[in-house]
Design an enzyme around this catalytic site. Structure first.
Site, short mmCIF file in Angstrom:
data_model
loop_
_atom_site.label_atom_id
_atom_site.label_comp_id
_atom_site.label_asym_id
_atom_site.label_seq_id
_atom_site.Cartn_x
_atom_site.Cartn_y
_atom_site.Cartn_z
N HIS A 169 -10.87 1.36 -6.52
CA HIS A 169 -11.12 0.50 -5.56
C HIS A 169 -9.98 0.60 -4.33
O HIS A 169 -9.90 0.64 -3.16
CB HIS A 169 -11.03 -0.84 -6.03
CG HIS A 169 -12.59 -1.42 -6.45
ND1 HIS A 169 -13.07 -0.59 -7.57
CD2 HIS A 169 -13.21 -2.13 -6.15
CE1 HIS A 169 -14.29 -1.13 -7.94
NE2 HIS A 169 -14.75 -2.21 -7.02
N HIS A 223 -7.50 -3.80 -13.94
CA HIS A 223 -6.48 -2.79 -13.73
C HIS A 223 -5.04 -3.53 -13.77
O HIS A 223 -4.99 -4.75 -13.67
CB HIS A 223 -6.50 -2.14 -12.03
CG HIS A 223 -7.25 -1.33 -12.07
ND1 HIS A 223 -7.51 -0.07 -12.26
CD2 HIS A 223 -8.62 -1.46 -11.38
CE1 HIS A 223 -8.61 0.68 -12.28
NE2 HIS A 223 -9.17 -0.24 -11.23
#
Length: 296
Positions: A169, A223
């Site tokens: 992303h 993450h």
């Protein structure tokens, strides 16, 4: 240089589109190759890194199926949104060279970033912070004789659990929105030393959104912060290469080059007009002048 080659805003898709398509056909074929490679990287199984019981301490964060920025939204704001901006400028100036090179440069930036990011993801196989509940949705951990995990969750969810490093992303966001930021930087002449703070705010906005996307990946426990930091670096560096590609495409298409900036009419000046007329010793204008140039 003839008027038909300057890309001065008088050239439309109808008049010069076929010529551009023929000249850059191989560039678009390479793009298709990158798309195919990206699809392949998403189909293969990533490396399953050894995860022992004592290593699970930092991987027991909650697993939320719905993240703040879903993956399907990423191509919309890194691809569709910048292309809409490019198209708006084309509708105003009728410069198909600017439109073509902007779109091609953007796609190269994003796709090369995607290939690099997913290649590293598959090779490293770093577990996500929520890996425990991906692997053991019922909360009951199982380990083999060698101490490695024996997951009994959904296979696709587990597969994605081994793709933490780096953040896709974030890298996509910095590649696509970073490209848009520098495009706007030139079109709005943000560094022309005239003190237009509003223009600078517009230019910075894409980078701010990209940074917030990275923060959301950490907040959603998809993450680690190092994944996001590395993703931002990959996206930023690949974006700069995309700008260099755009500059070389402009030269190959016989559009206006940076070296002819002073000999053309104001309407024919490159997107980085400000790089010449702003402070000639400014570090940022030197950097932009090396990396990007669209026709105005």
């Amino acid at each position: 240089m003839s008027e038909s080659q300057t890309g001065n805003g008088a050239h439309t898709v109808q008049s010069h589109g076929k010529e551009l398509a023929r000249e850059h056909m191989h560039d678009w074929l390479v793009l298709l190759l990158l798309v195919s490679l990206e699809l392949f990287l998403n189909l293969i199984e990533p490396f399953h890194r050894y995860v022992g019981e004592e290593m699970m301490t930092d991987m027991k964060y909650p697993f939320y199926q719905k993240d703040t920025i879903p993956m399907y939204a990423v191509p919309l704001y890194v691809g569709v949104l910048p292309c809409m901006v490019f198209l708006m400028y084309y509708m105003r100036r009728r410069d198909v060279y600017d439109l073509h090179h902007a779109v091609l440069g953007l796609f190269y930036s994003v796709l090369i970033t995607a290939v690099i990011t997913d290649s590293i993801k598959d090779a490293t196989g770093r577990p996500r912070p929520n890996f425990f509940y991906r692997c053991f949705p019922d909360g009951r951990a199982e380990f083999g004789e060698d101490g490695d995990v024996k997951c009994h969750g959904d296979k696709m969810i587990i597969k994605e659990g081994y793709k933490s490093f780096p953040s896709g992303h974030t890298s996509w966001s910095f590649a696509g929105l970073g490209f848009l930021s520098w495009y706007l930087c030139g079109k709005l002449r943000a560094f022309d030393n005239k003190g237009h703070a509003a223009n600078l705010c517009i230019v910075v906005s894409p980078y701010l959104f990209a940074a917030l996307v990275g923060v959301s990946r950490v907040d959603d426990y998809w993450h680690h912060w190092t994944d996001v930091f590395t993703g931002a670096i990959i996206g930023k560096t690949r974006m700069s290469r995309g700008l260099s590609l755009t500059n070389s495409l402009s030269t190959r298409s016989s559009c206006q080059t940076f070296t002819t900036l002073h000999t053309t009419r104001p309407t024919e000046r490159s997107l980085l007009h400000f790089a010449t007329y702003s402070s000639s010793h400014s570090r940022i204008t030197k950097m932009v002048g090396r990396h990007m140039h669209f026709s105005r």
